[in-house]
Structures are given as structure tokens and as C-alpha cells.
Design an enzyme around this catalytic site. Structure first.
Site, short mmCIF file in Angstrom:
data_model
loop_
_atom_site.label_atom_id
_atom_site.label_comp_id
_atom_site.label_asym_id
_atom_site.label_seq_id
_atom_site.Cartn_x
_atom_site.Cartn_y
_atom_site.Cartn_z
CB VAL A 174 -41.03 -8.46 -12.72
CG1 VAL A 174 -41.29 -9.95 -12.51
CG2 VAL A 174 -41.48 -8.03 -14.12
CB VAL B 102 -41.02 -1.22 -15.82
CG1 VAL B 102 -40.95 -2.66 -16.34
CG2 VAL B 102 -41.52 -0.27 -16.90
N GLY C 54 -39.02 -13.94 -18.16
CA GLY C 54 -39.61 -13.33 -19.35
C GLY C 54 -40.81 -12.44 -19.08
CG LEU C 55 -43.41 -13.07 -15.70
CD1 LEU C 55 -44.06 -13.04 -14.32
CD2 LEU C 55 -44.44 -13.53 -16.72
N GLY C 56 -40.96 -9.50 -17.44
CA GLY C 56 -40.66 -8.08 -17.66
C GLY C 56 -40.77 -7.75 -19.15
CE LYS C 57 -37.86 -10.59 -25.31
NZ LYS C 57 -36.82 -11.60 -25.59
CE1 TYR D 6 -37.79 -0.68 -19.35
CE2 TYR D 6 -35.97 0.34 -18.16
CZ TYR D 6 -37.27 -0.14 -18.18
OH TYR D 6 -38.04 -0.08 -17.06
CG ASP E 91 -33.39 3.00 -11.78
OD1 ASP E 91 -33.60 4.21 -11.93
OD2 ASP E 91 -33.94 2.32 -10.89
CD GLN F 176 -30.32 -0.40 -11.26
OE1 GLN F 176 -29.62 0.57 -11.47
NE2 GLN F 176 -31.36 -0.36 -10.44
C1 LIG Z 1 -36.10 -4.87 -14.70
C2 LIG Z 1 -37.18 -5.94 -14.53
C3 LIG Z 1 -38.54 -5.32 -14.78
C4 LIG Z 1 -36.91 -7.07 -15.55
O1 LIG Z 1 -37.94 -8.03 -15.44
P1 LIG Z 1 -37.66 -9.60 -15.63
O2 LIG Z 1 -38.96 -10.30 -15.65
O3 LIG Z 1 -36.65 -10.05 -14.64
O4 LIG Z 1 -36.97 -9.61 -17.09
P2 LIG Z 1 -37.16 -10.74 -18.22
O5 LIG Z 1 -37.00 -12.08 -17.61
O6 LIG Z 1 -38.39 -10.47 -19.00
O7 LIG Z 1 -35.89 -10.42 -19.13
C5 LIG Z 1 -36.02 -10.10 -20.52
C6 LIG Z 1 -34.64 -9.97 -21.10
O8 LIG Z 1 -33.93 -8.88 -20.48
C7 LIG Z 1 -32.74 -9.36 -19.86
N1 LIG Z 1 -32.60 -8.62 -18.59
C8 LIG Z 1 -33.40 -8.70 -17.50
N2 LIG Z 1 -32.97 -7.84 -16.55
C9 LIG Z 1 -31.88 -7.22 -17.06
C10 LIG Z 1 -30.99 -6.22 -16.57
N3 LIG Z 1 -31.13 -5.68 -15.35
N4 LIG Z 1 -29.97 -5.81 -17.38
C11 LIG Z 1 -29.83 -6.33 -18.62
N5 LIG Z 1 -30.63 -7.28 -19.15
C12 LIG Z 1 -31.65 -7.71 -18.36
C13 LIG Z 1 -32.93 -10.84 -19.64
O9 LIG Z 1 -31.70 -11.51 -19.60
C14 LIG Z 1 -33.75 -11.21 -20.87
O10 LIG Z 1 -32.91 -11.34 -21.99
P3 LIG Z 1 -33.27 -12.36 -23.20
O11 LIG Z 1 -34.57 -11.87 -23.80
O12 LIG Z 1 -32.10 -12.23 -24.12
O13 LIG Z 1 -33.41 -13.71 -22.56
C15 LIG Z 1 -37.12 -6.58 -13.13
O14 LIG Z 1 -35.83 -7.07 -12.90
C16 LIG Z 1 -37.50 -5.64 -11.99
O15 LIG Z 1 -38.66 -5.51 -11.64
N6 LIG Z 1 -36.50 -4.98 -11.36
C17 LIG Z 1 -36.73 -4.11 -10.23
C18 LIG Z 1 -37.43 -2.83 -10.61
C19 LIG Z 1 -36.69 -2.04 -11.66
O16 LIG Z 1 -35.47 -1.87 -11.59
N7 LIG Z 1 -37.46 -1.49 -12.62
C20 LIG Z 1 -36.96 -0.64 -13.66
C21 LIG Z 1 -36.87 0.77 -13.17
S1 LIG Z 1 -36.31 1.89 -14.44
#
Ligand SMILES: CC(C)(COP(=O)(O)OP(=O)(O)OC[C@H]1O[C@@H](n2cnc3c(N)ncnc32)[C@H](O)[C@@H]1OP(=O)(O)O)[C@@H](O)C(=O)NCCC(=O)NCCS
Length: 119
Positions: A55, A53, A63-66, A96, A89, A91
Site C-alpha cells: 500500500v 502486498v 484499512g486499504l491493506g486489509k 497477516y 516479512d 514486521q
Molecule cells: C503491510 C501493509 C500492506 C499494511 O497495509 P495498511 O493499509 O497500512 O494496513 P491496514 O490499515 O489495512 O491495517 C489492517 C490491520 O492490520 C494492522 N496492521 C497494519 N500494519 C501492521 C503491521 N506492520 N504489523 C501489525 N499489524 C499491522 C492495523 O493496525 C489494522 O488493524 P485493525 O484491523 O485491528 O485496525 C503496508 O503497511 C505496506 O504496504 N507495507 C510495506 C510493504 C510490505 O511490507 N508488504 C508486506 C511484505 S511481506
């Protein structure tokens, strides 16, 4: 786990053998680039596991990850798969959690075998 460099040939094979692949794109005229990616492997009946996963950093926290996660879960539910798992992971556990995933339900632990194990 993080994102280590992986041989392209194996990445292609992993994608080809995935059950569901979800991508998100930025479109500007003729220009397009991928800004979100996720995939799931599955036995196509009971179980699926979500992998990779990600972004693009320029597009995070919008909000794209969501949306990516909702889309892949919806697709798996459409295929009547009820047991959906992933490896988070440290962090991103709360990311999730906010999407309904629970760590160690009923004390169940994810266990890993590594090539330097005893056999
Ligand atoms: C993790 C990841 C996919 C999140 O994508 P994103 O587009 O930044 O997340 P969103 O904007 O959709 O966030 C959705 C919600 O999760 C929360 N959130 C996002 N990242 C978070 C984190 N690391 N820890 C806790 N909450 C988090 C946001 O605050 C948001 O909360 P809300 O719905 O209450 O407003 C992105 O940060 C990423 O690609 N990270 C690097 C790769 C990675 O670590 N992947 C996962 C491997 S297991």
C-alpha cells in the site's frame, strides 16, 4: 525480503503470469495513481501463493491493506482454491495474523533454495 529493485522486464513477466492481480487506485478527475497492489500465483486447482502486498505510504493505516487482502482471498476462494500461502516479512507477521494467516501450521517450515547453495 523487502522491496529490492527488480528489472522491469521480469516484473512485467511475473504480473502477466500471475493468476490474480488486485490493484487500488486514487481517482481525482483525470488524474489517477495506483495506491495498492497485490498478486497471487496458483496451480489453479489447490494452491495459491500471495506476493507483493503493498500500500502506498500516503495511504497506509486506513484499512486499504486489509481490503486488498480480503479482495485477493475472496477471488481465490471464488476459484475454489483452499490452500492459500504467503511469505511475511518479520514486521508484518501480525498484520497477516489479523487476517487469519497462521505461521508454521503444524510445525511446517517454509524452506528456500538460494543460487549459492551446493548444487
Ligand atoms: C503491510 C501493509 C500492506 C499494511 O497495509 P495498511 O493499509 O497500512 O494496513 P491496514 O490499515 O489495512 O491495517 C489492517 C490491520 O492490520 C494492522 N496492521 C497494519 N500494519 C501492521 C503491521 N506492520 N504489523 C501489525 N499489524 C499491522 C492495523 O493496525 C489494522 O488493524 P485493525 O484491523 O485491528 O485496525 C503496508 O503497511 C505496506 O504496504 N507495507 C510495506 C510493504 C510490505 O511490507 N508488504 C508486506 C511484505 S511481506
Amino acid at each position: 525480503m523487502g522491496w529490492s529493485r527488480r528489472p522491469l522486464r521480469k516484473v512485467r513477466k511475473a504480473i502477466e503470469h500471475s493468476f490474480v492481480v488486485v490493484t487500488m487506485w486514487e481517482l481525482r478527475g483525470n488524474y489517477r495513481r495506483m495506491v495498492g497492489f497485490s498478486r497471487a500465483t496458483s496451480d489453479r486447482a489447490f494452491n495459491a501463493t500471495i506476493w507483493d502486498v503493498v500500500v502506498h505510504p500516503d495511504f497506509q493505516s486506513r484499512g486499504l491493506g486489509k481490503a486488498l487482502m480480503k479482495s485477493i482471498v475472496k477471488e481465490l476462494r471464488r476459484e475454489d482454491i483452499s490452500n492459500i500461502t504467503l511469505f511475511a516479512d518479520p514486521q508484518v507477521v501480525n498484520f497477516y495474523r489479523g487476517l487469519g494467516f497462521r505461521p508454521d501450521p503444524e510445525g511446517i517450515k517454509g524452506m528456500f533454495w538460494y543460487p549459492d547453495s551446493r548444487y
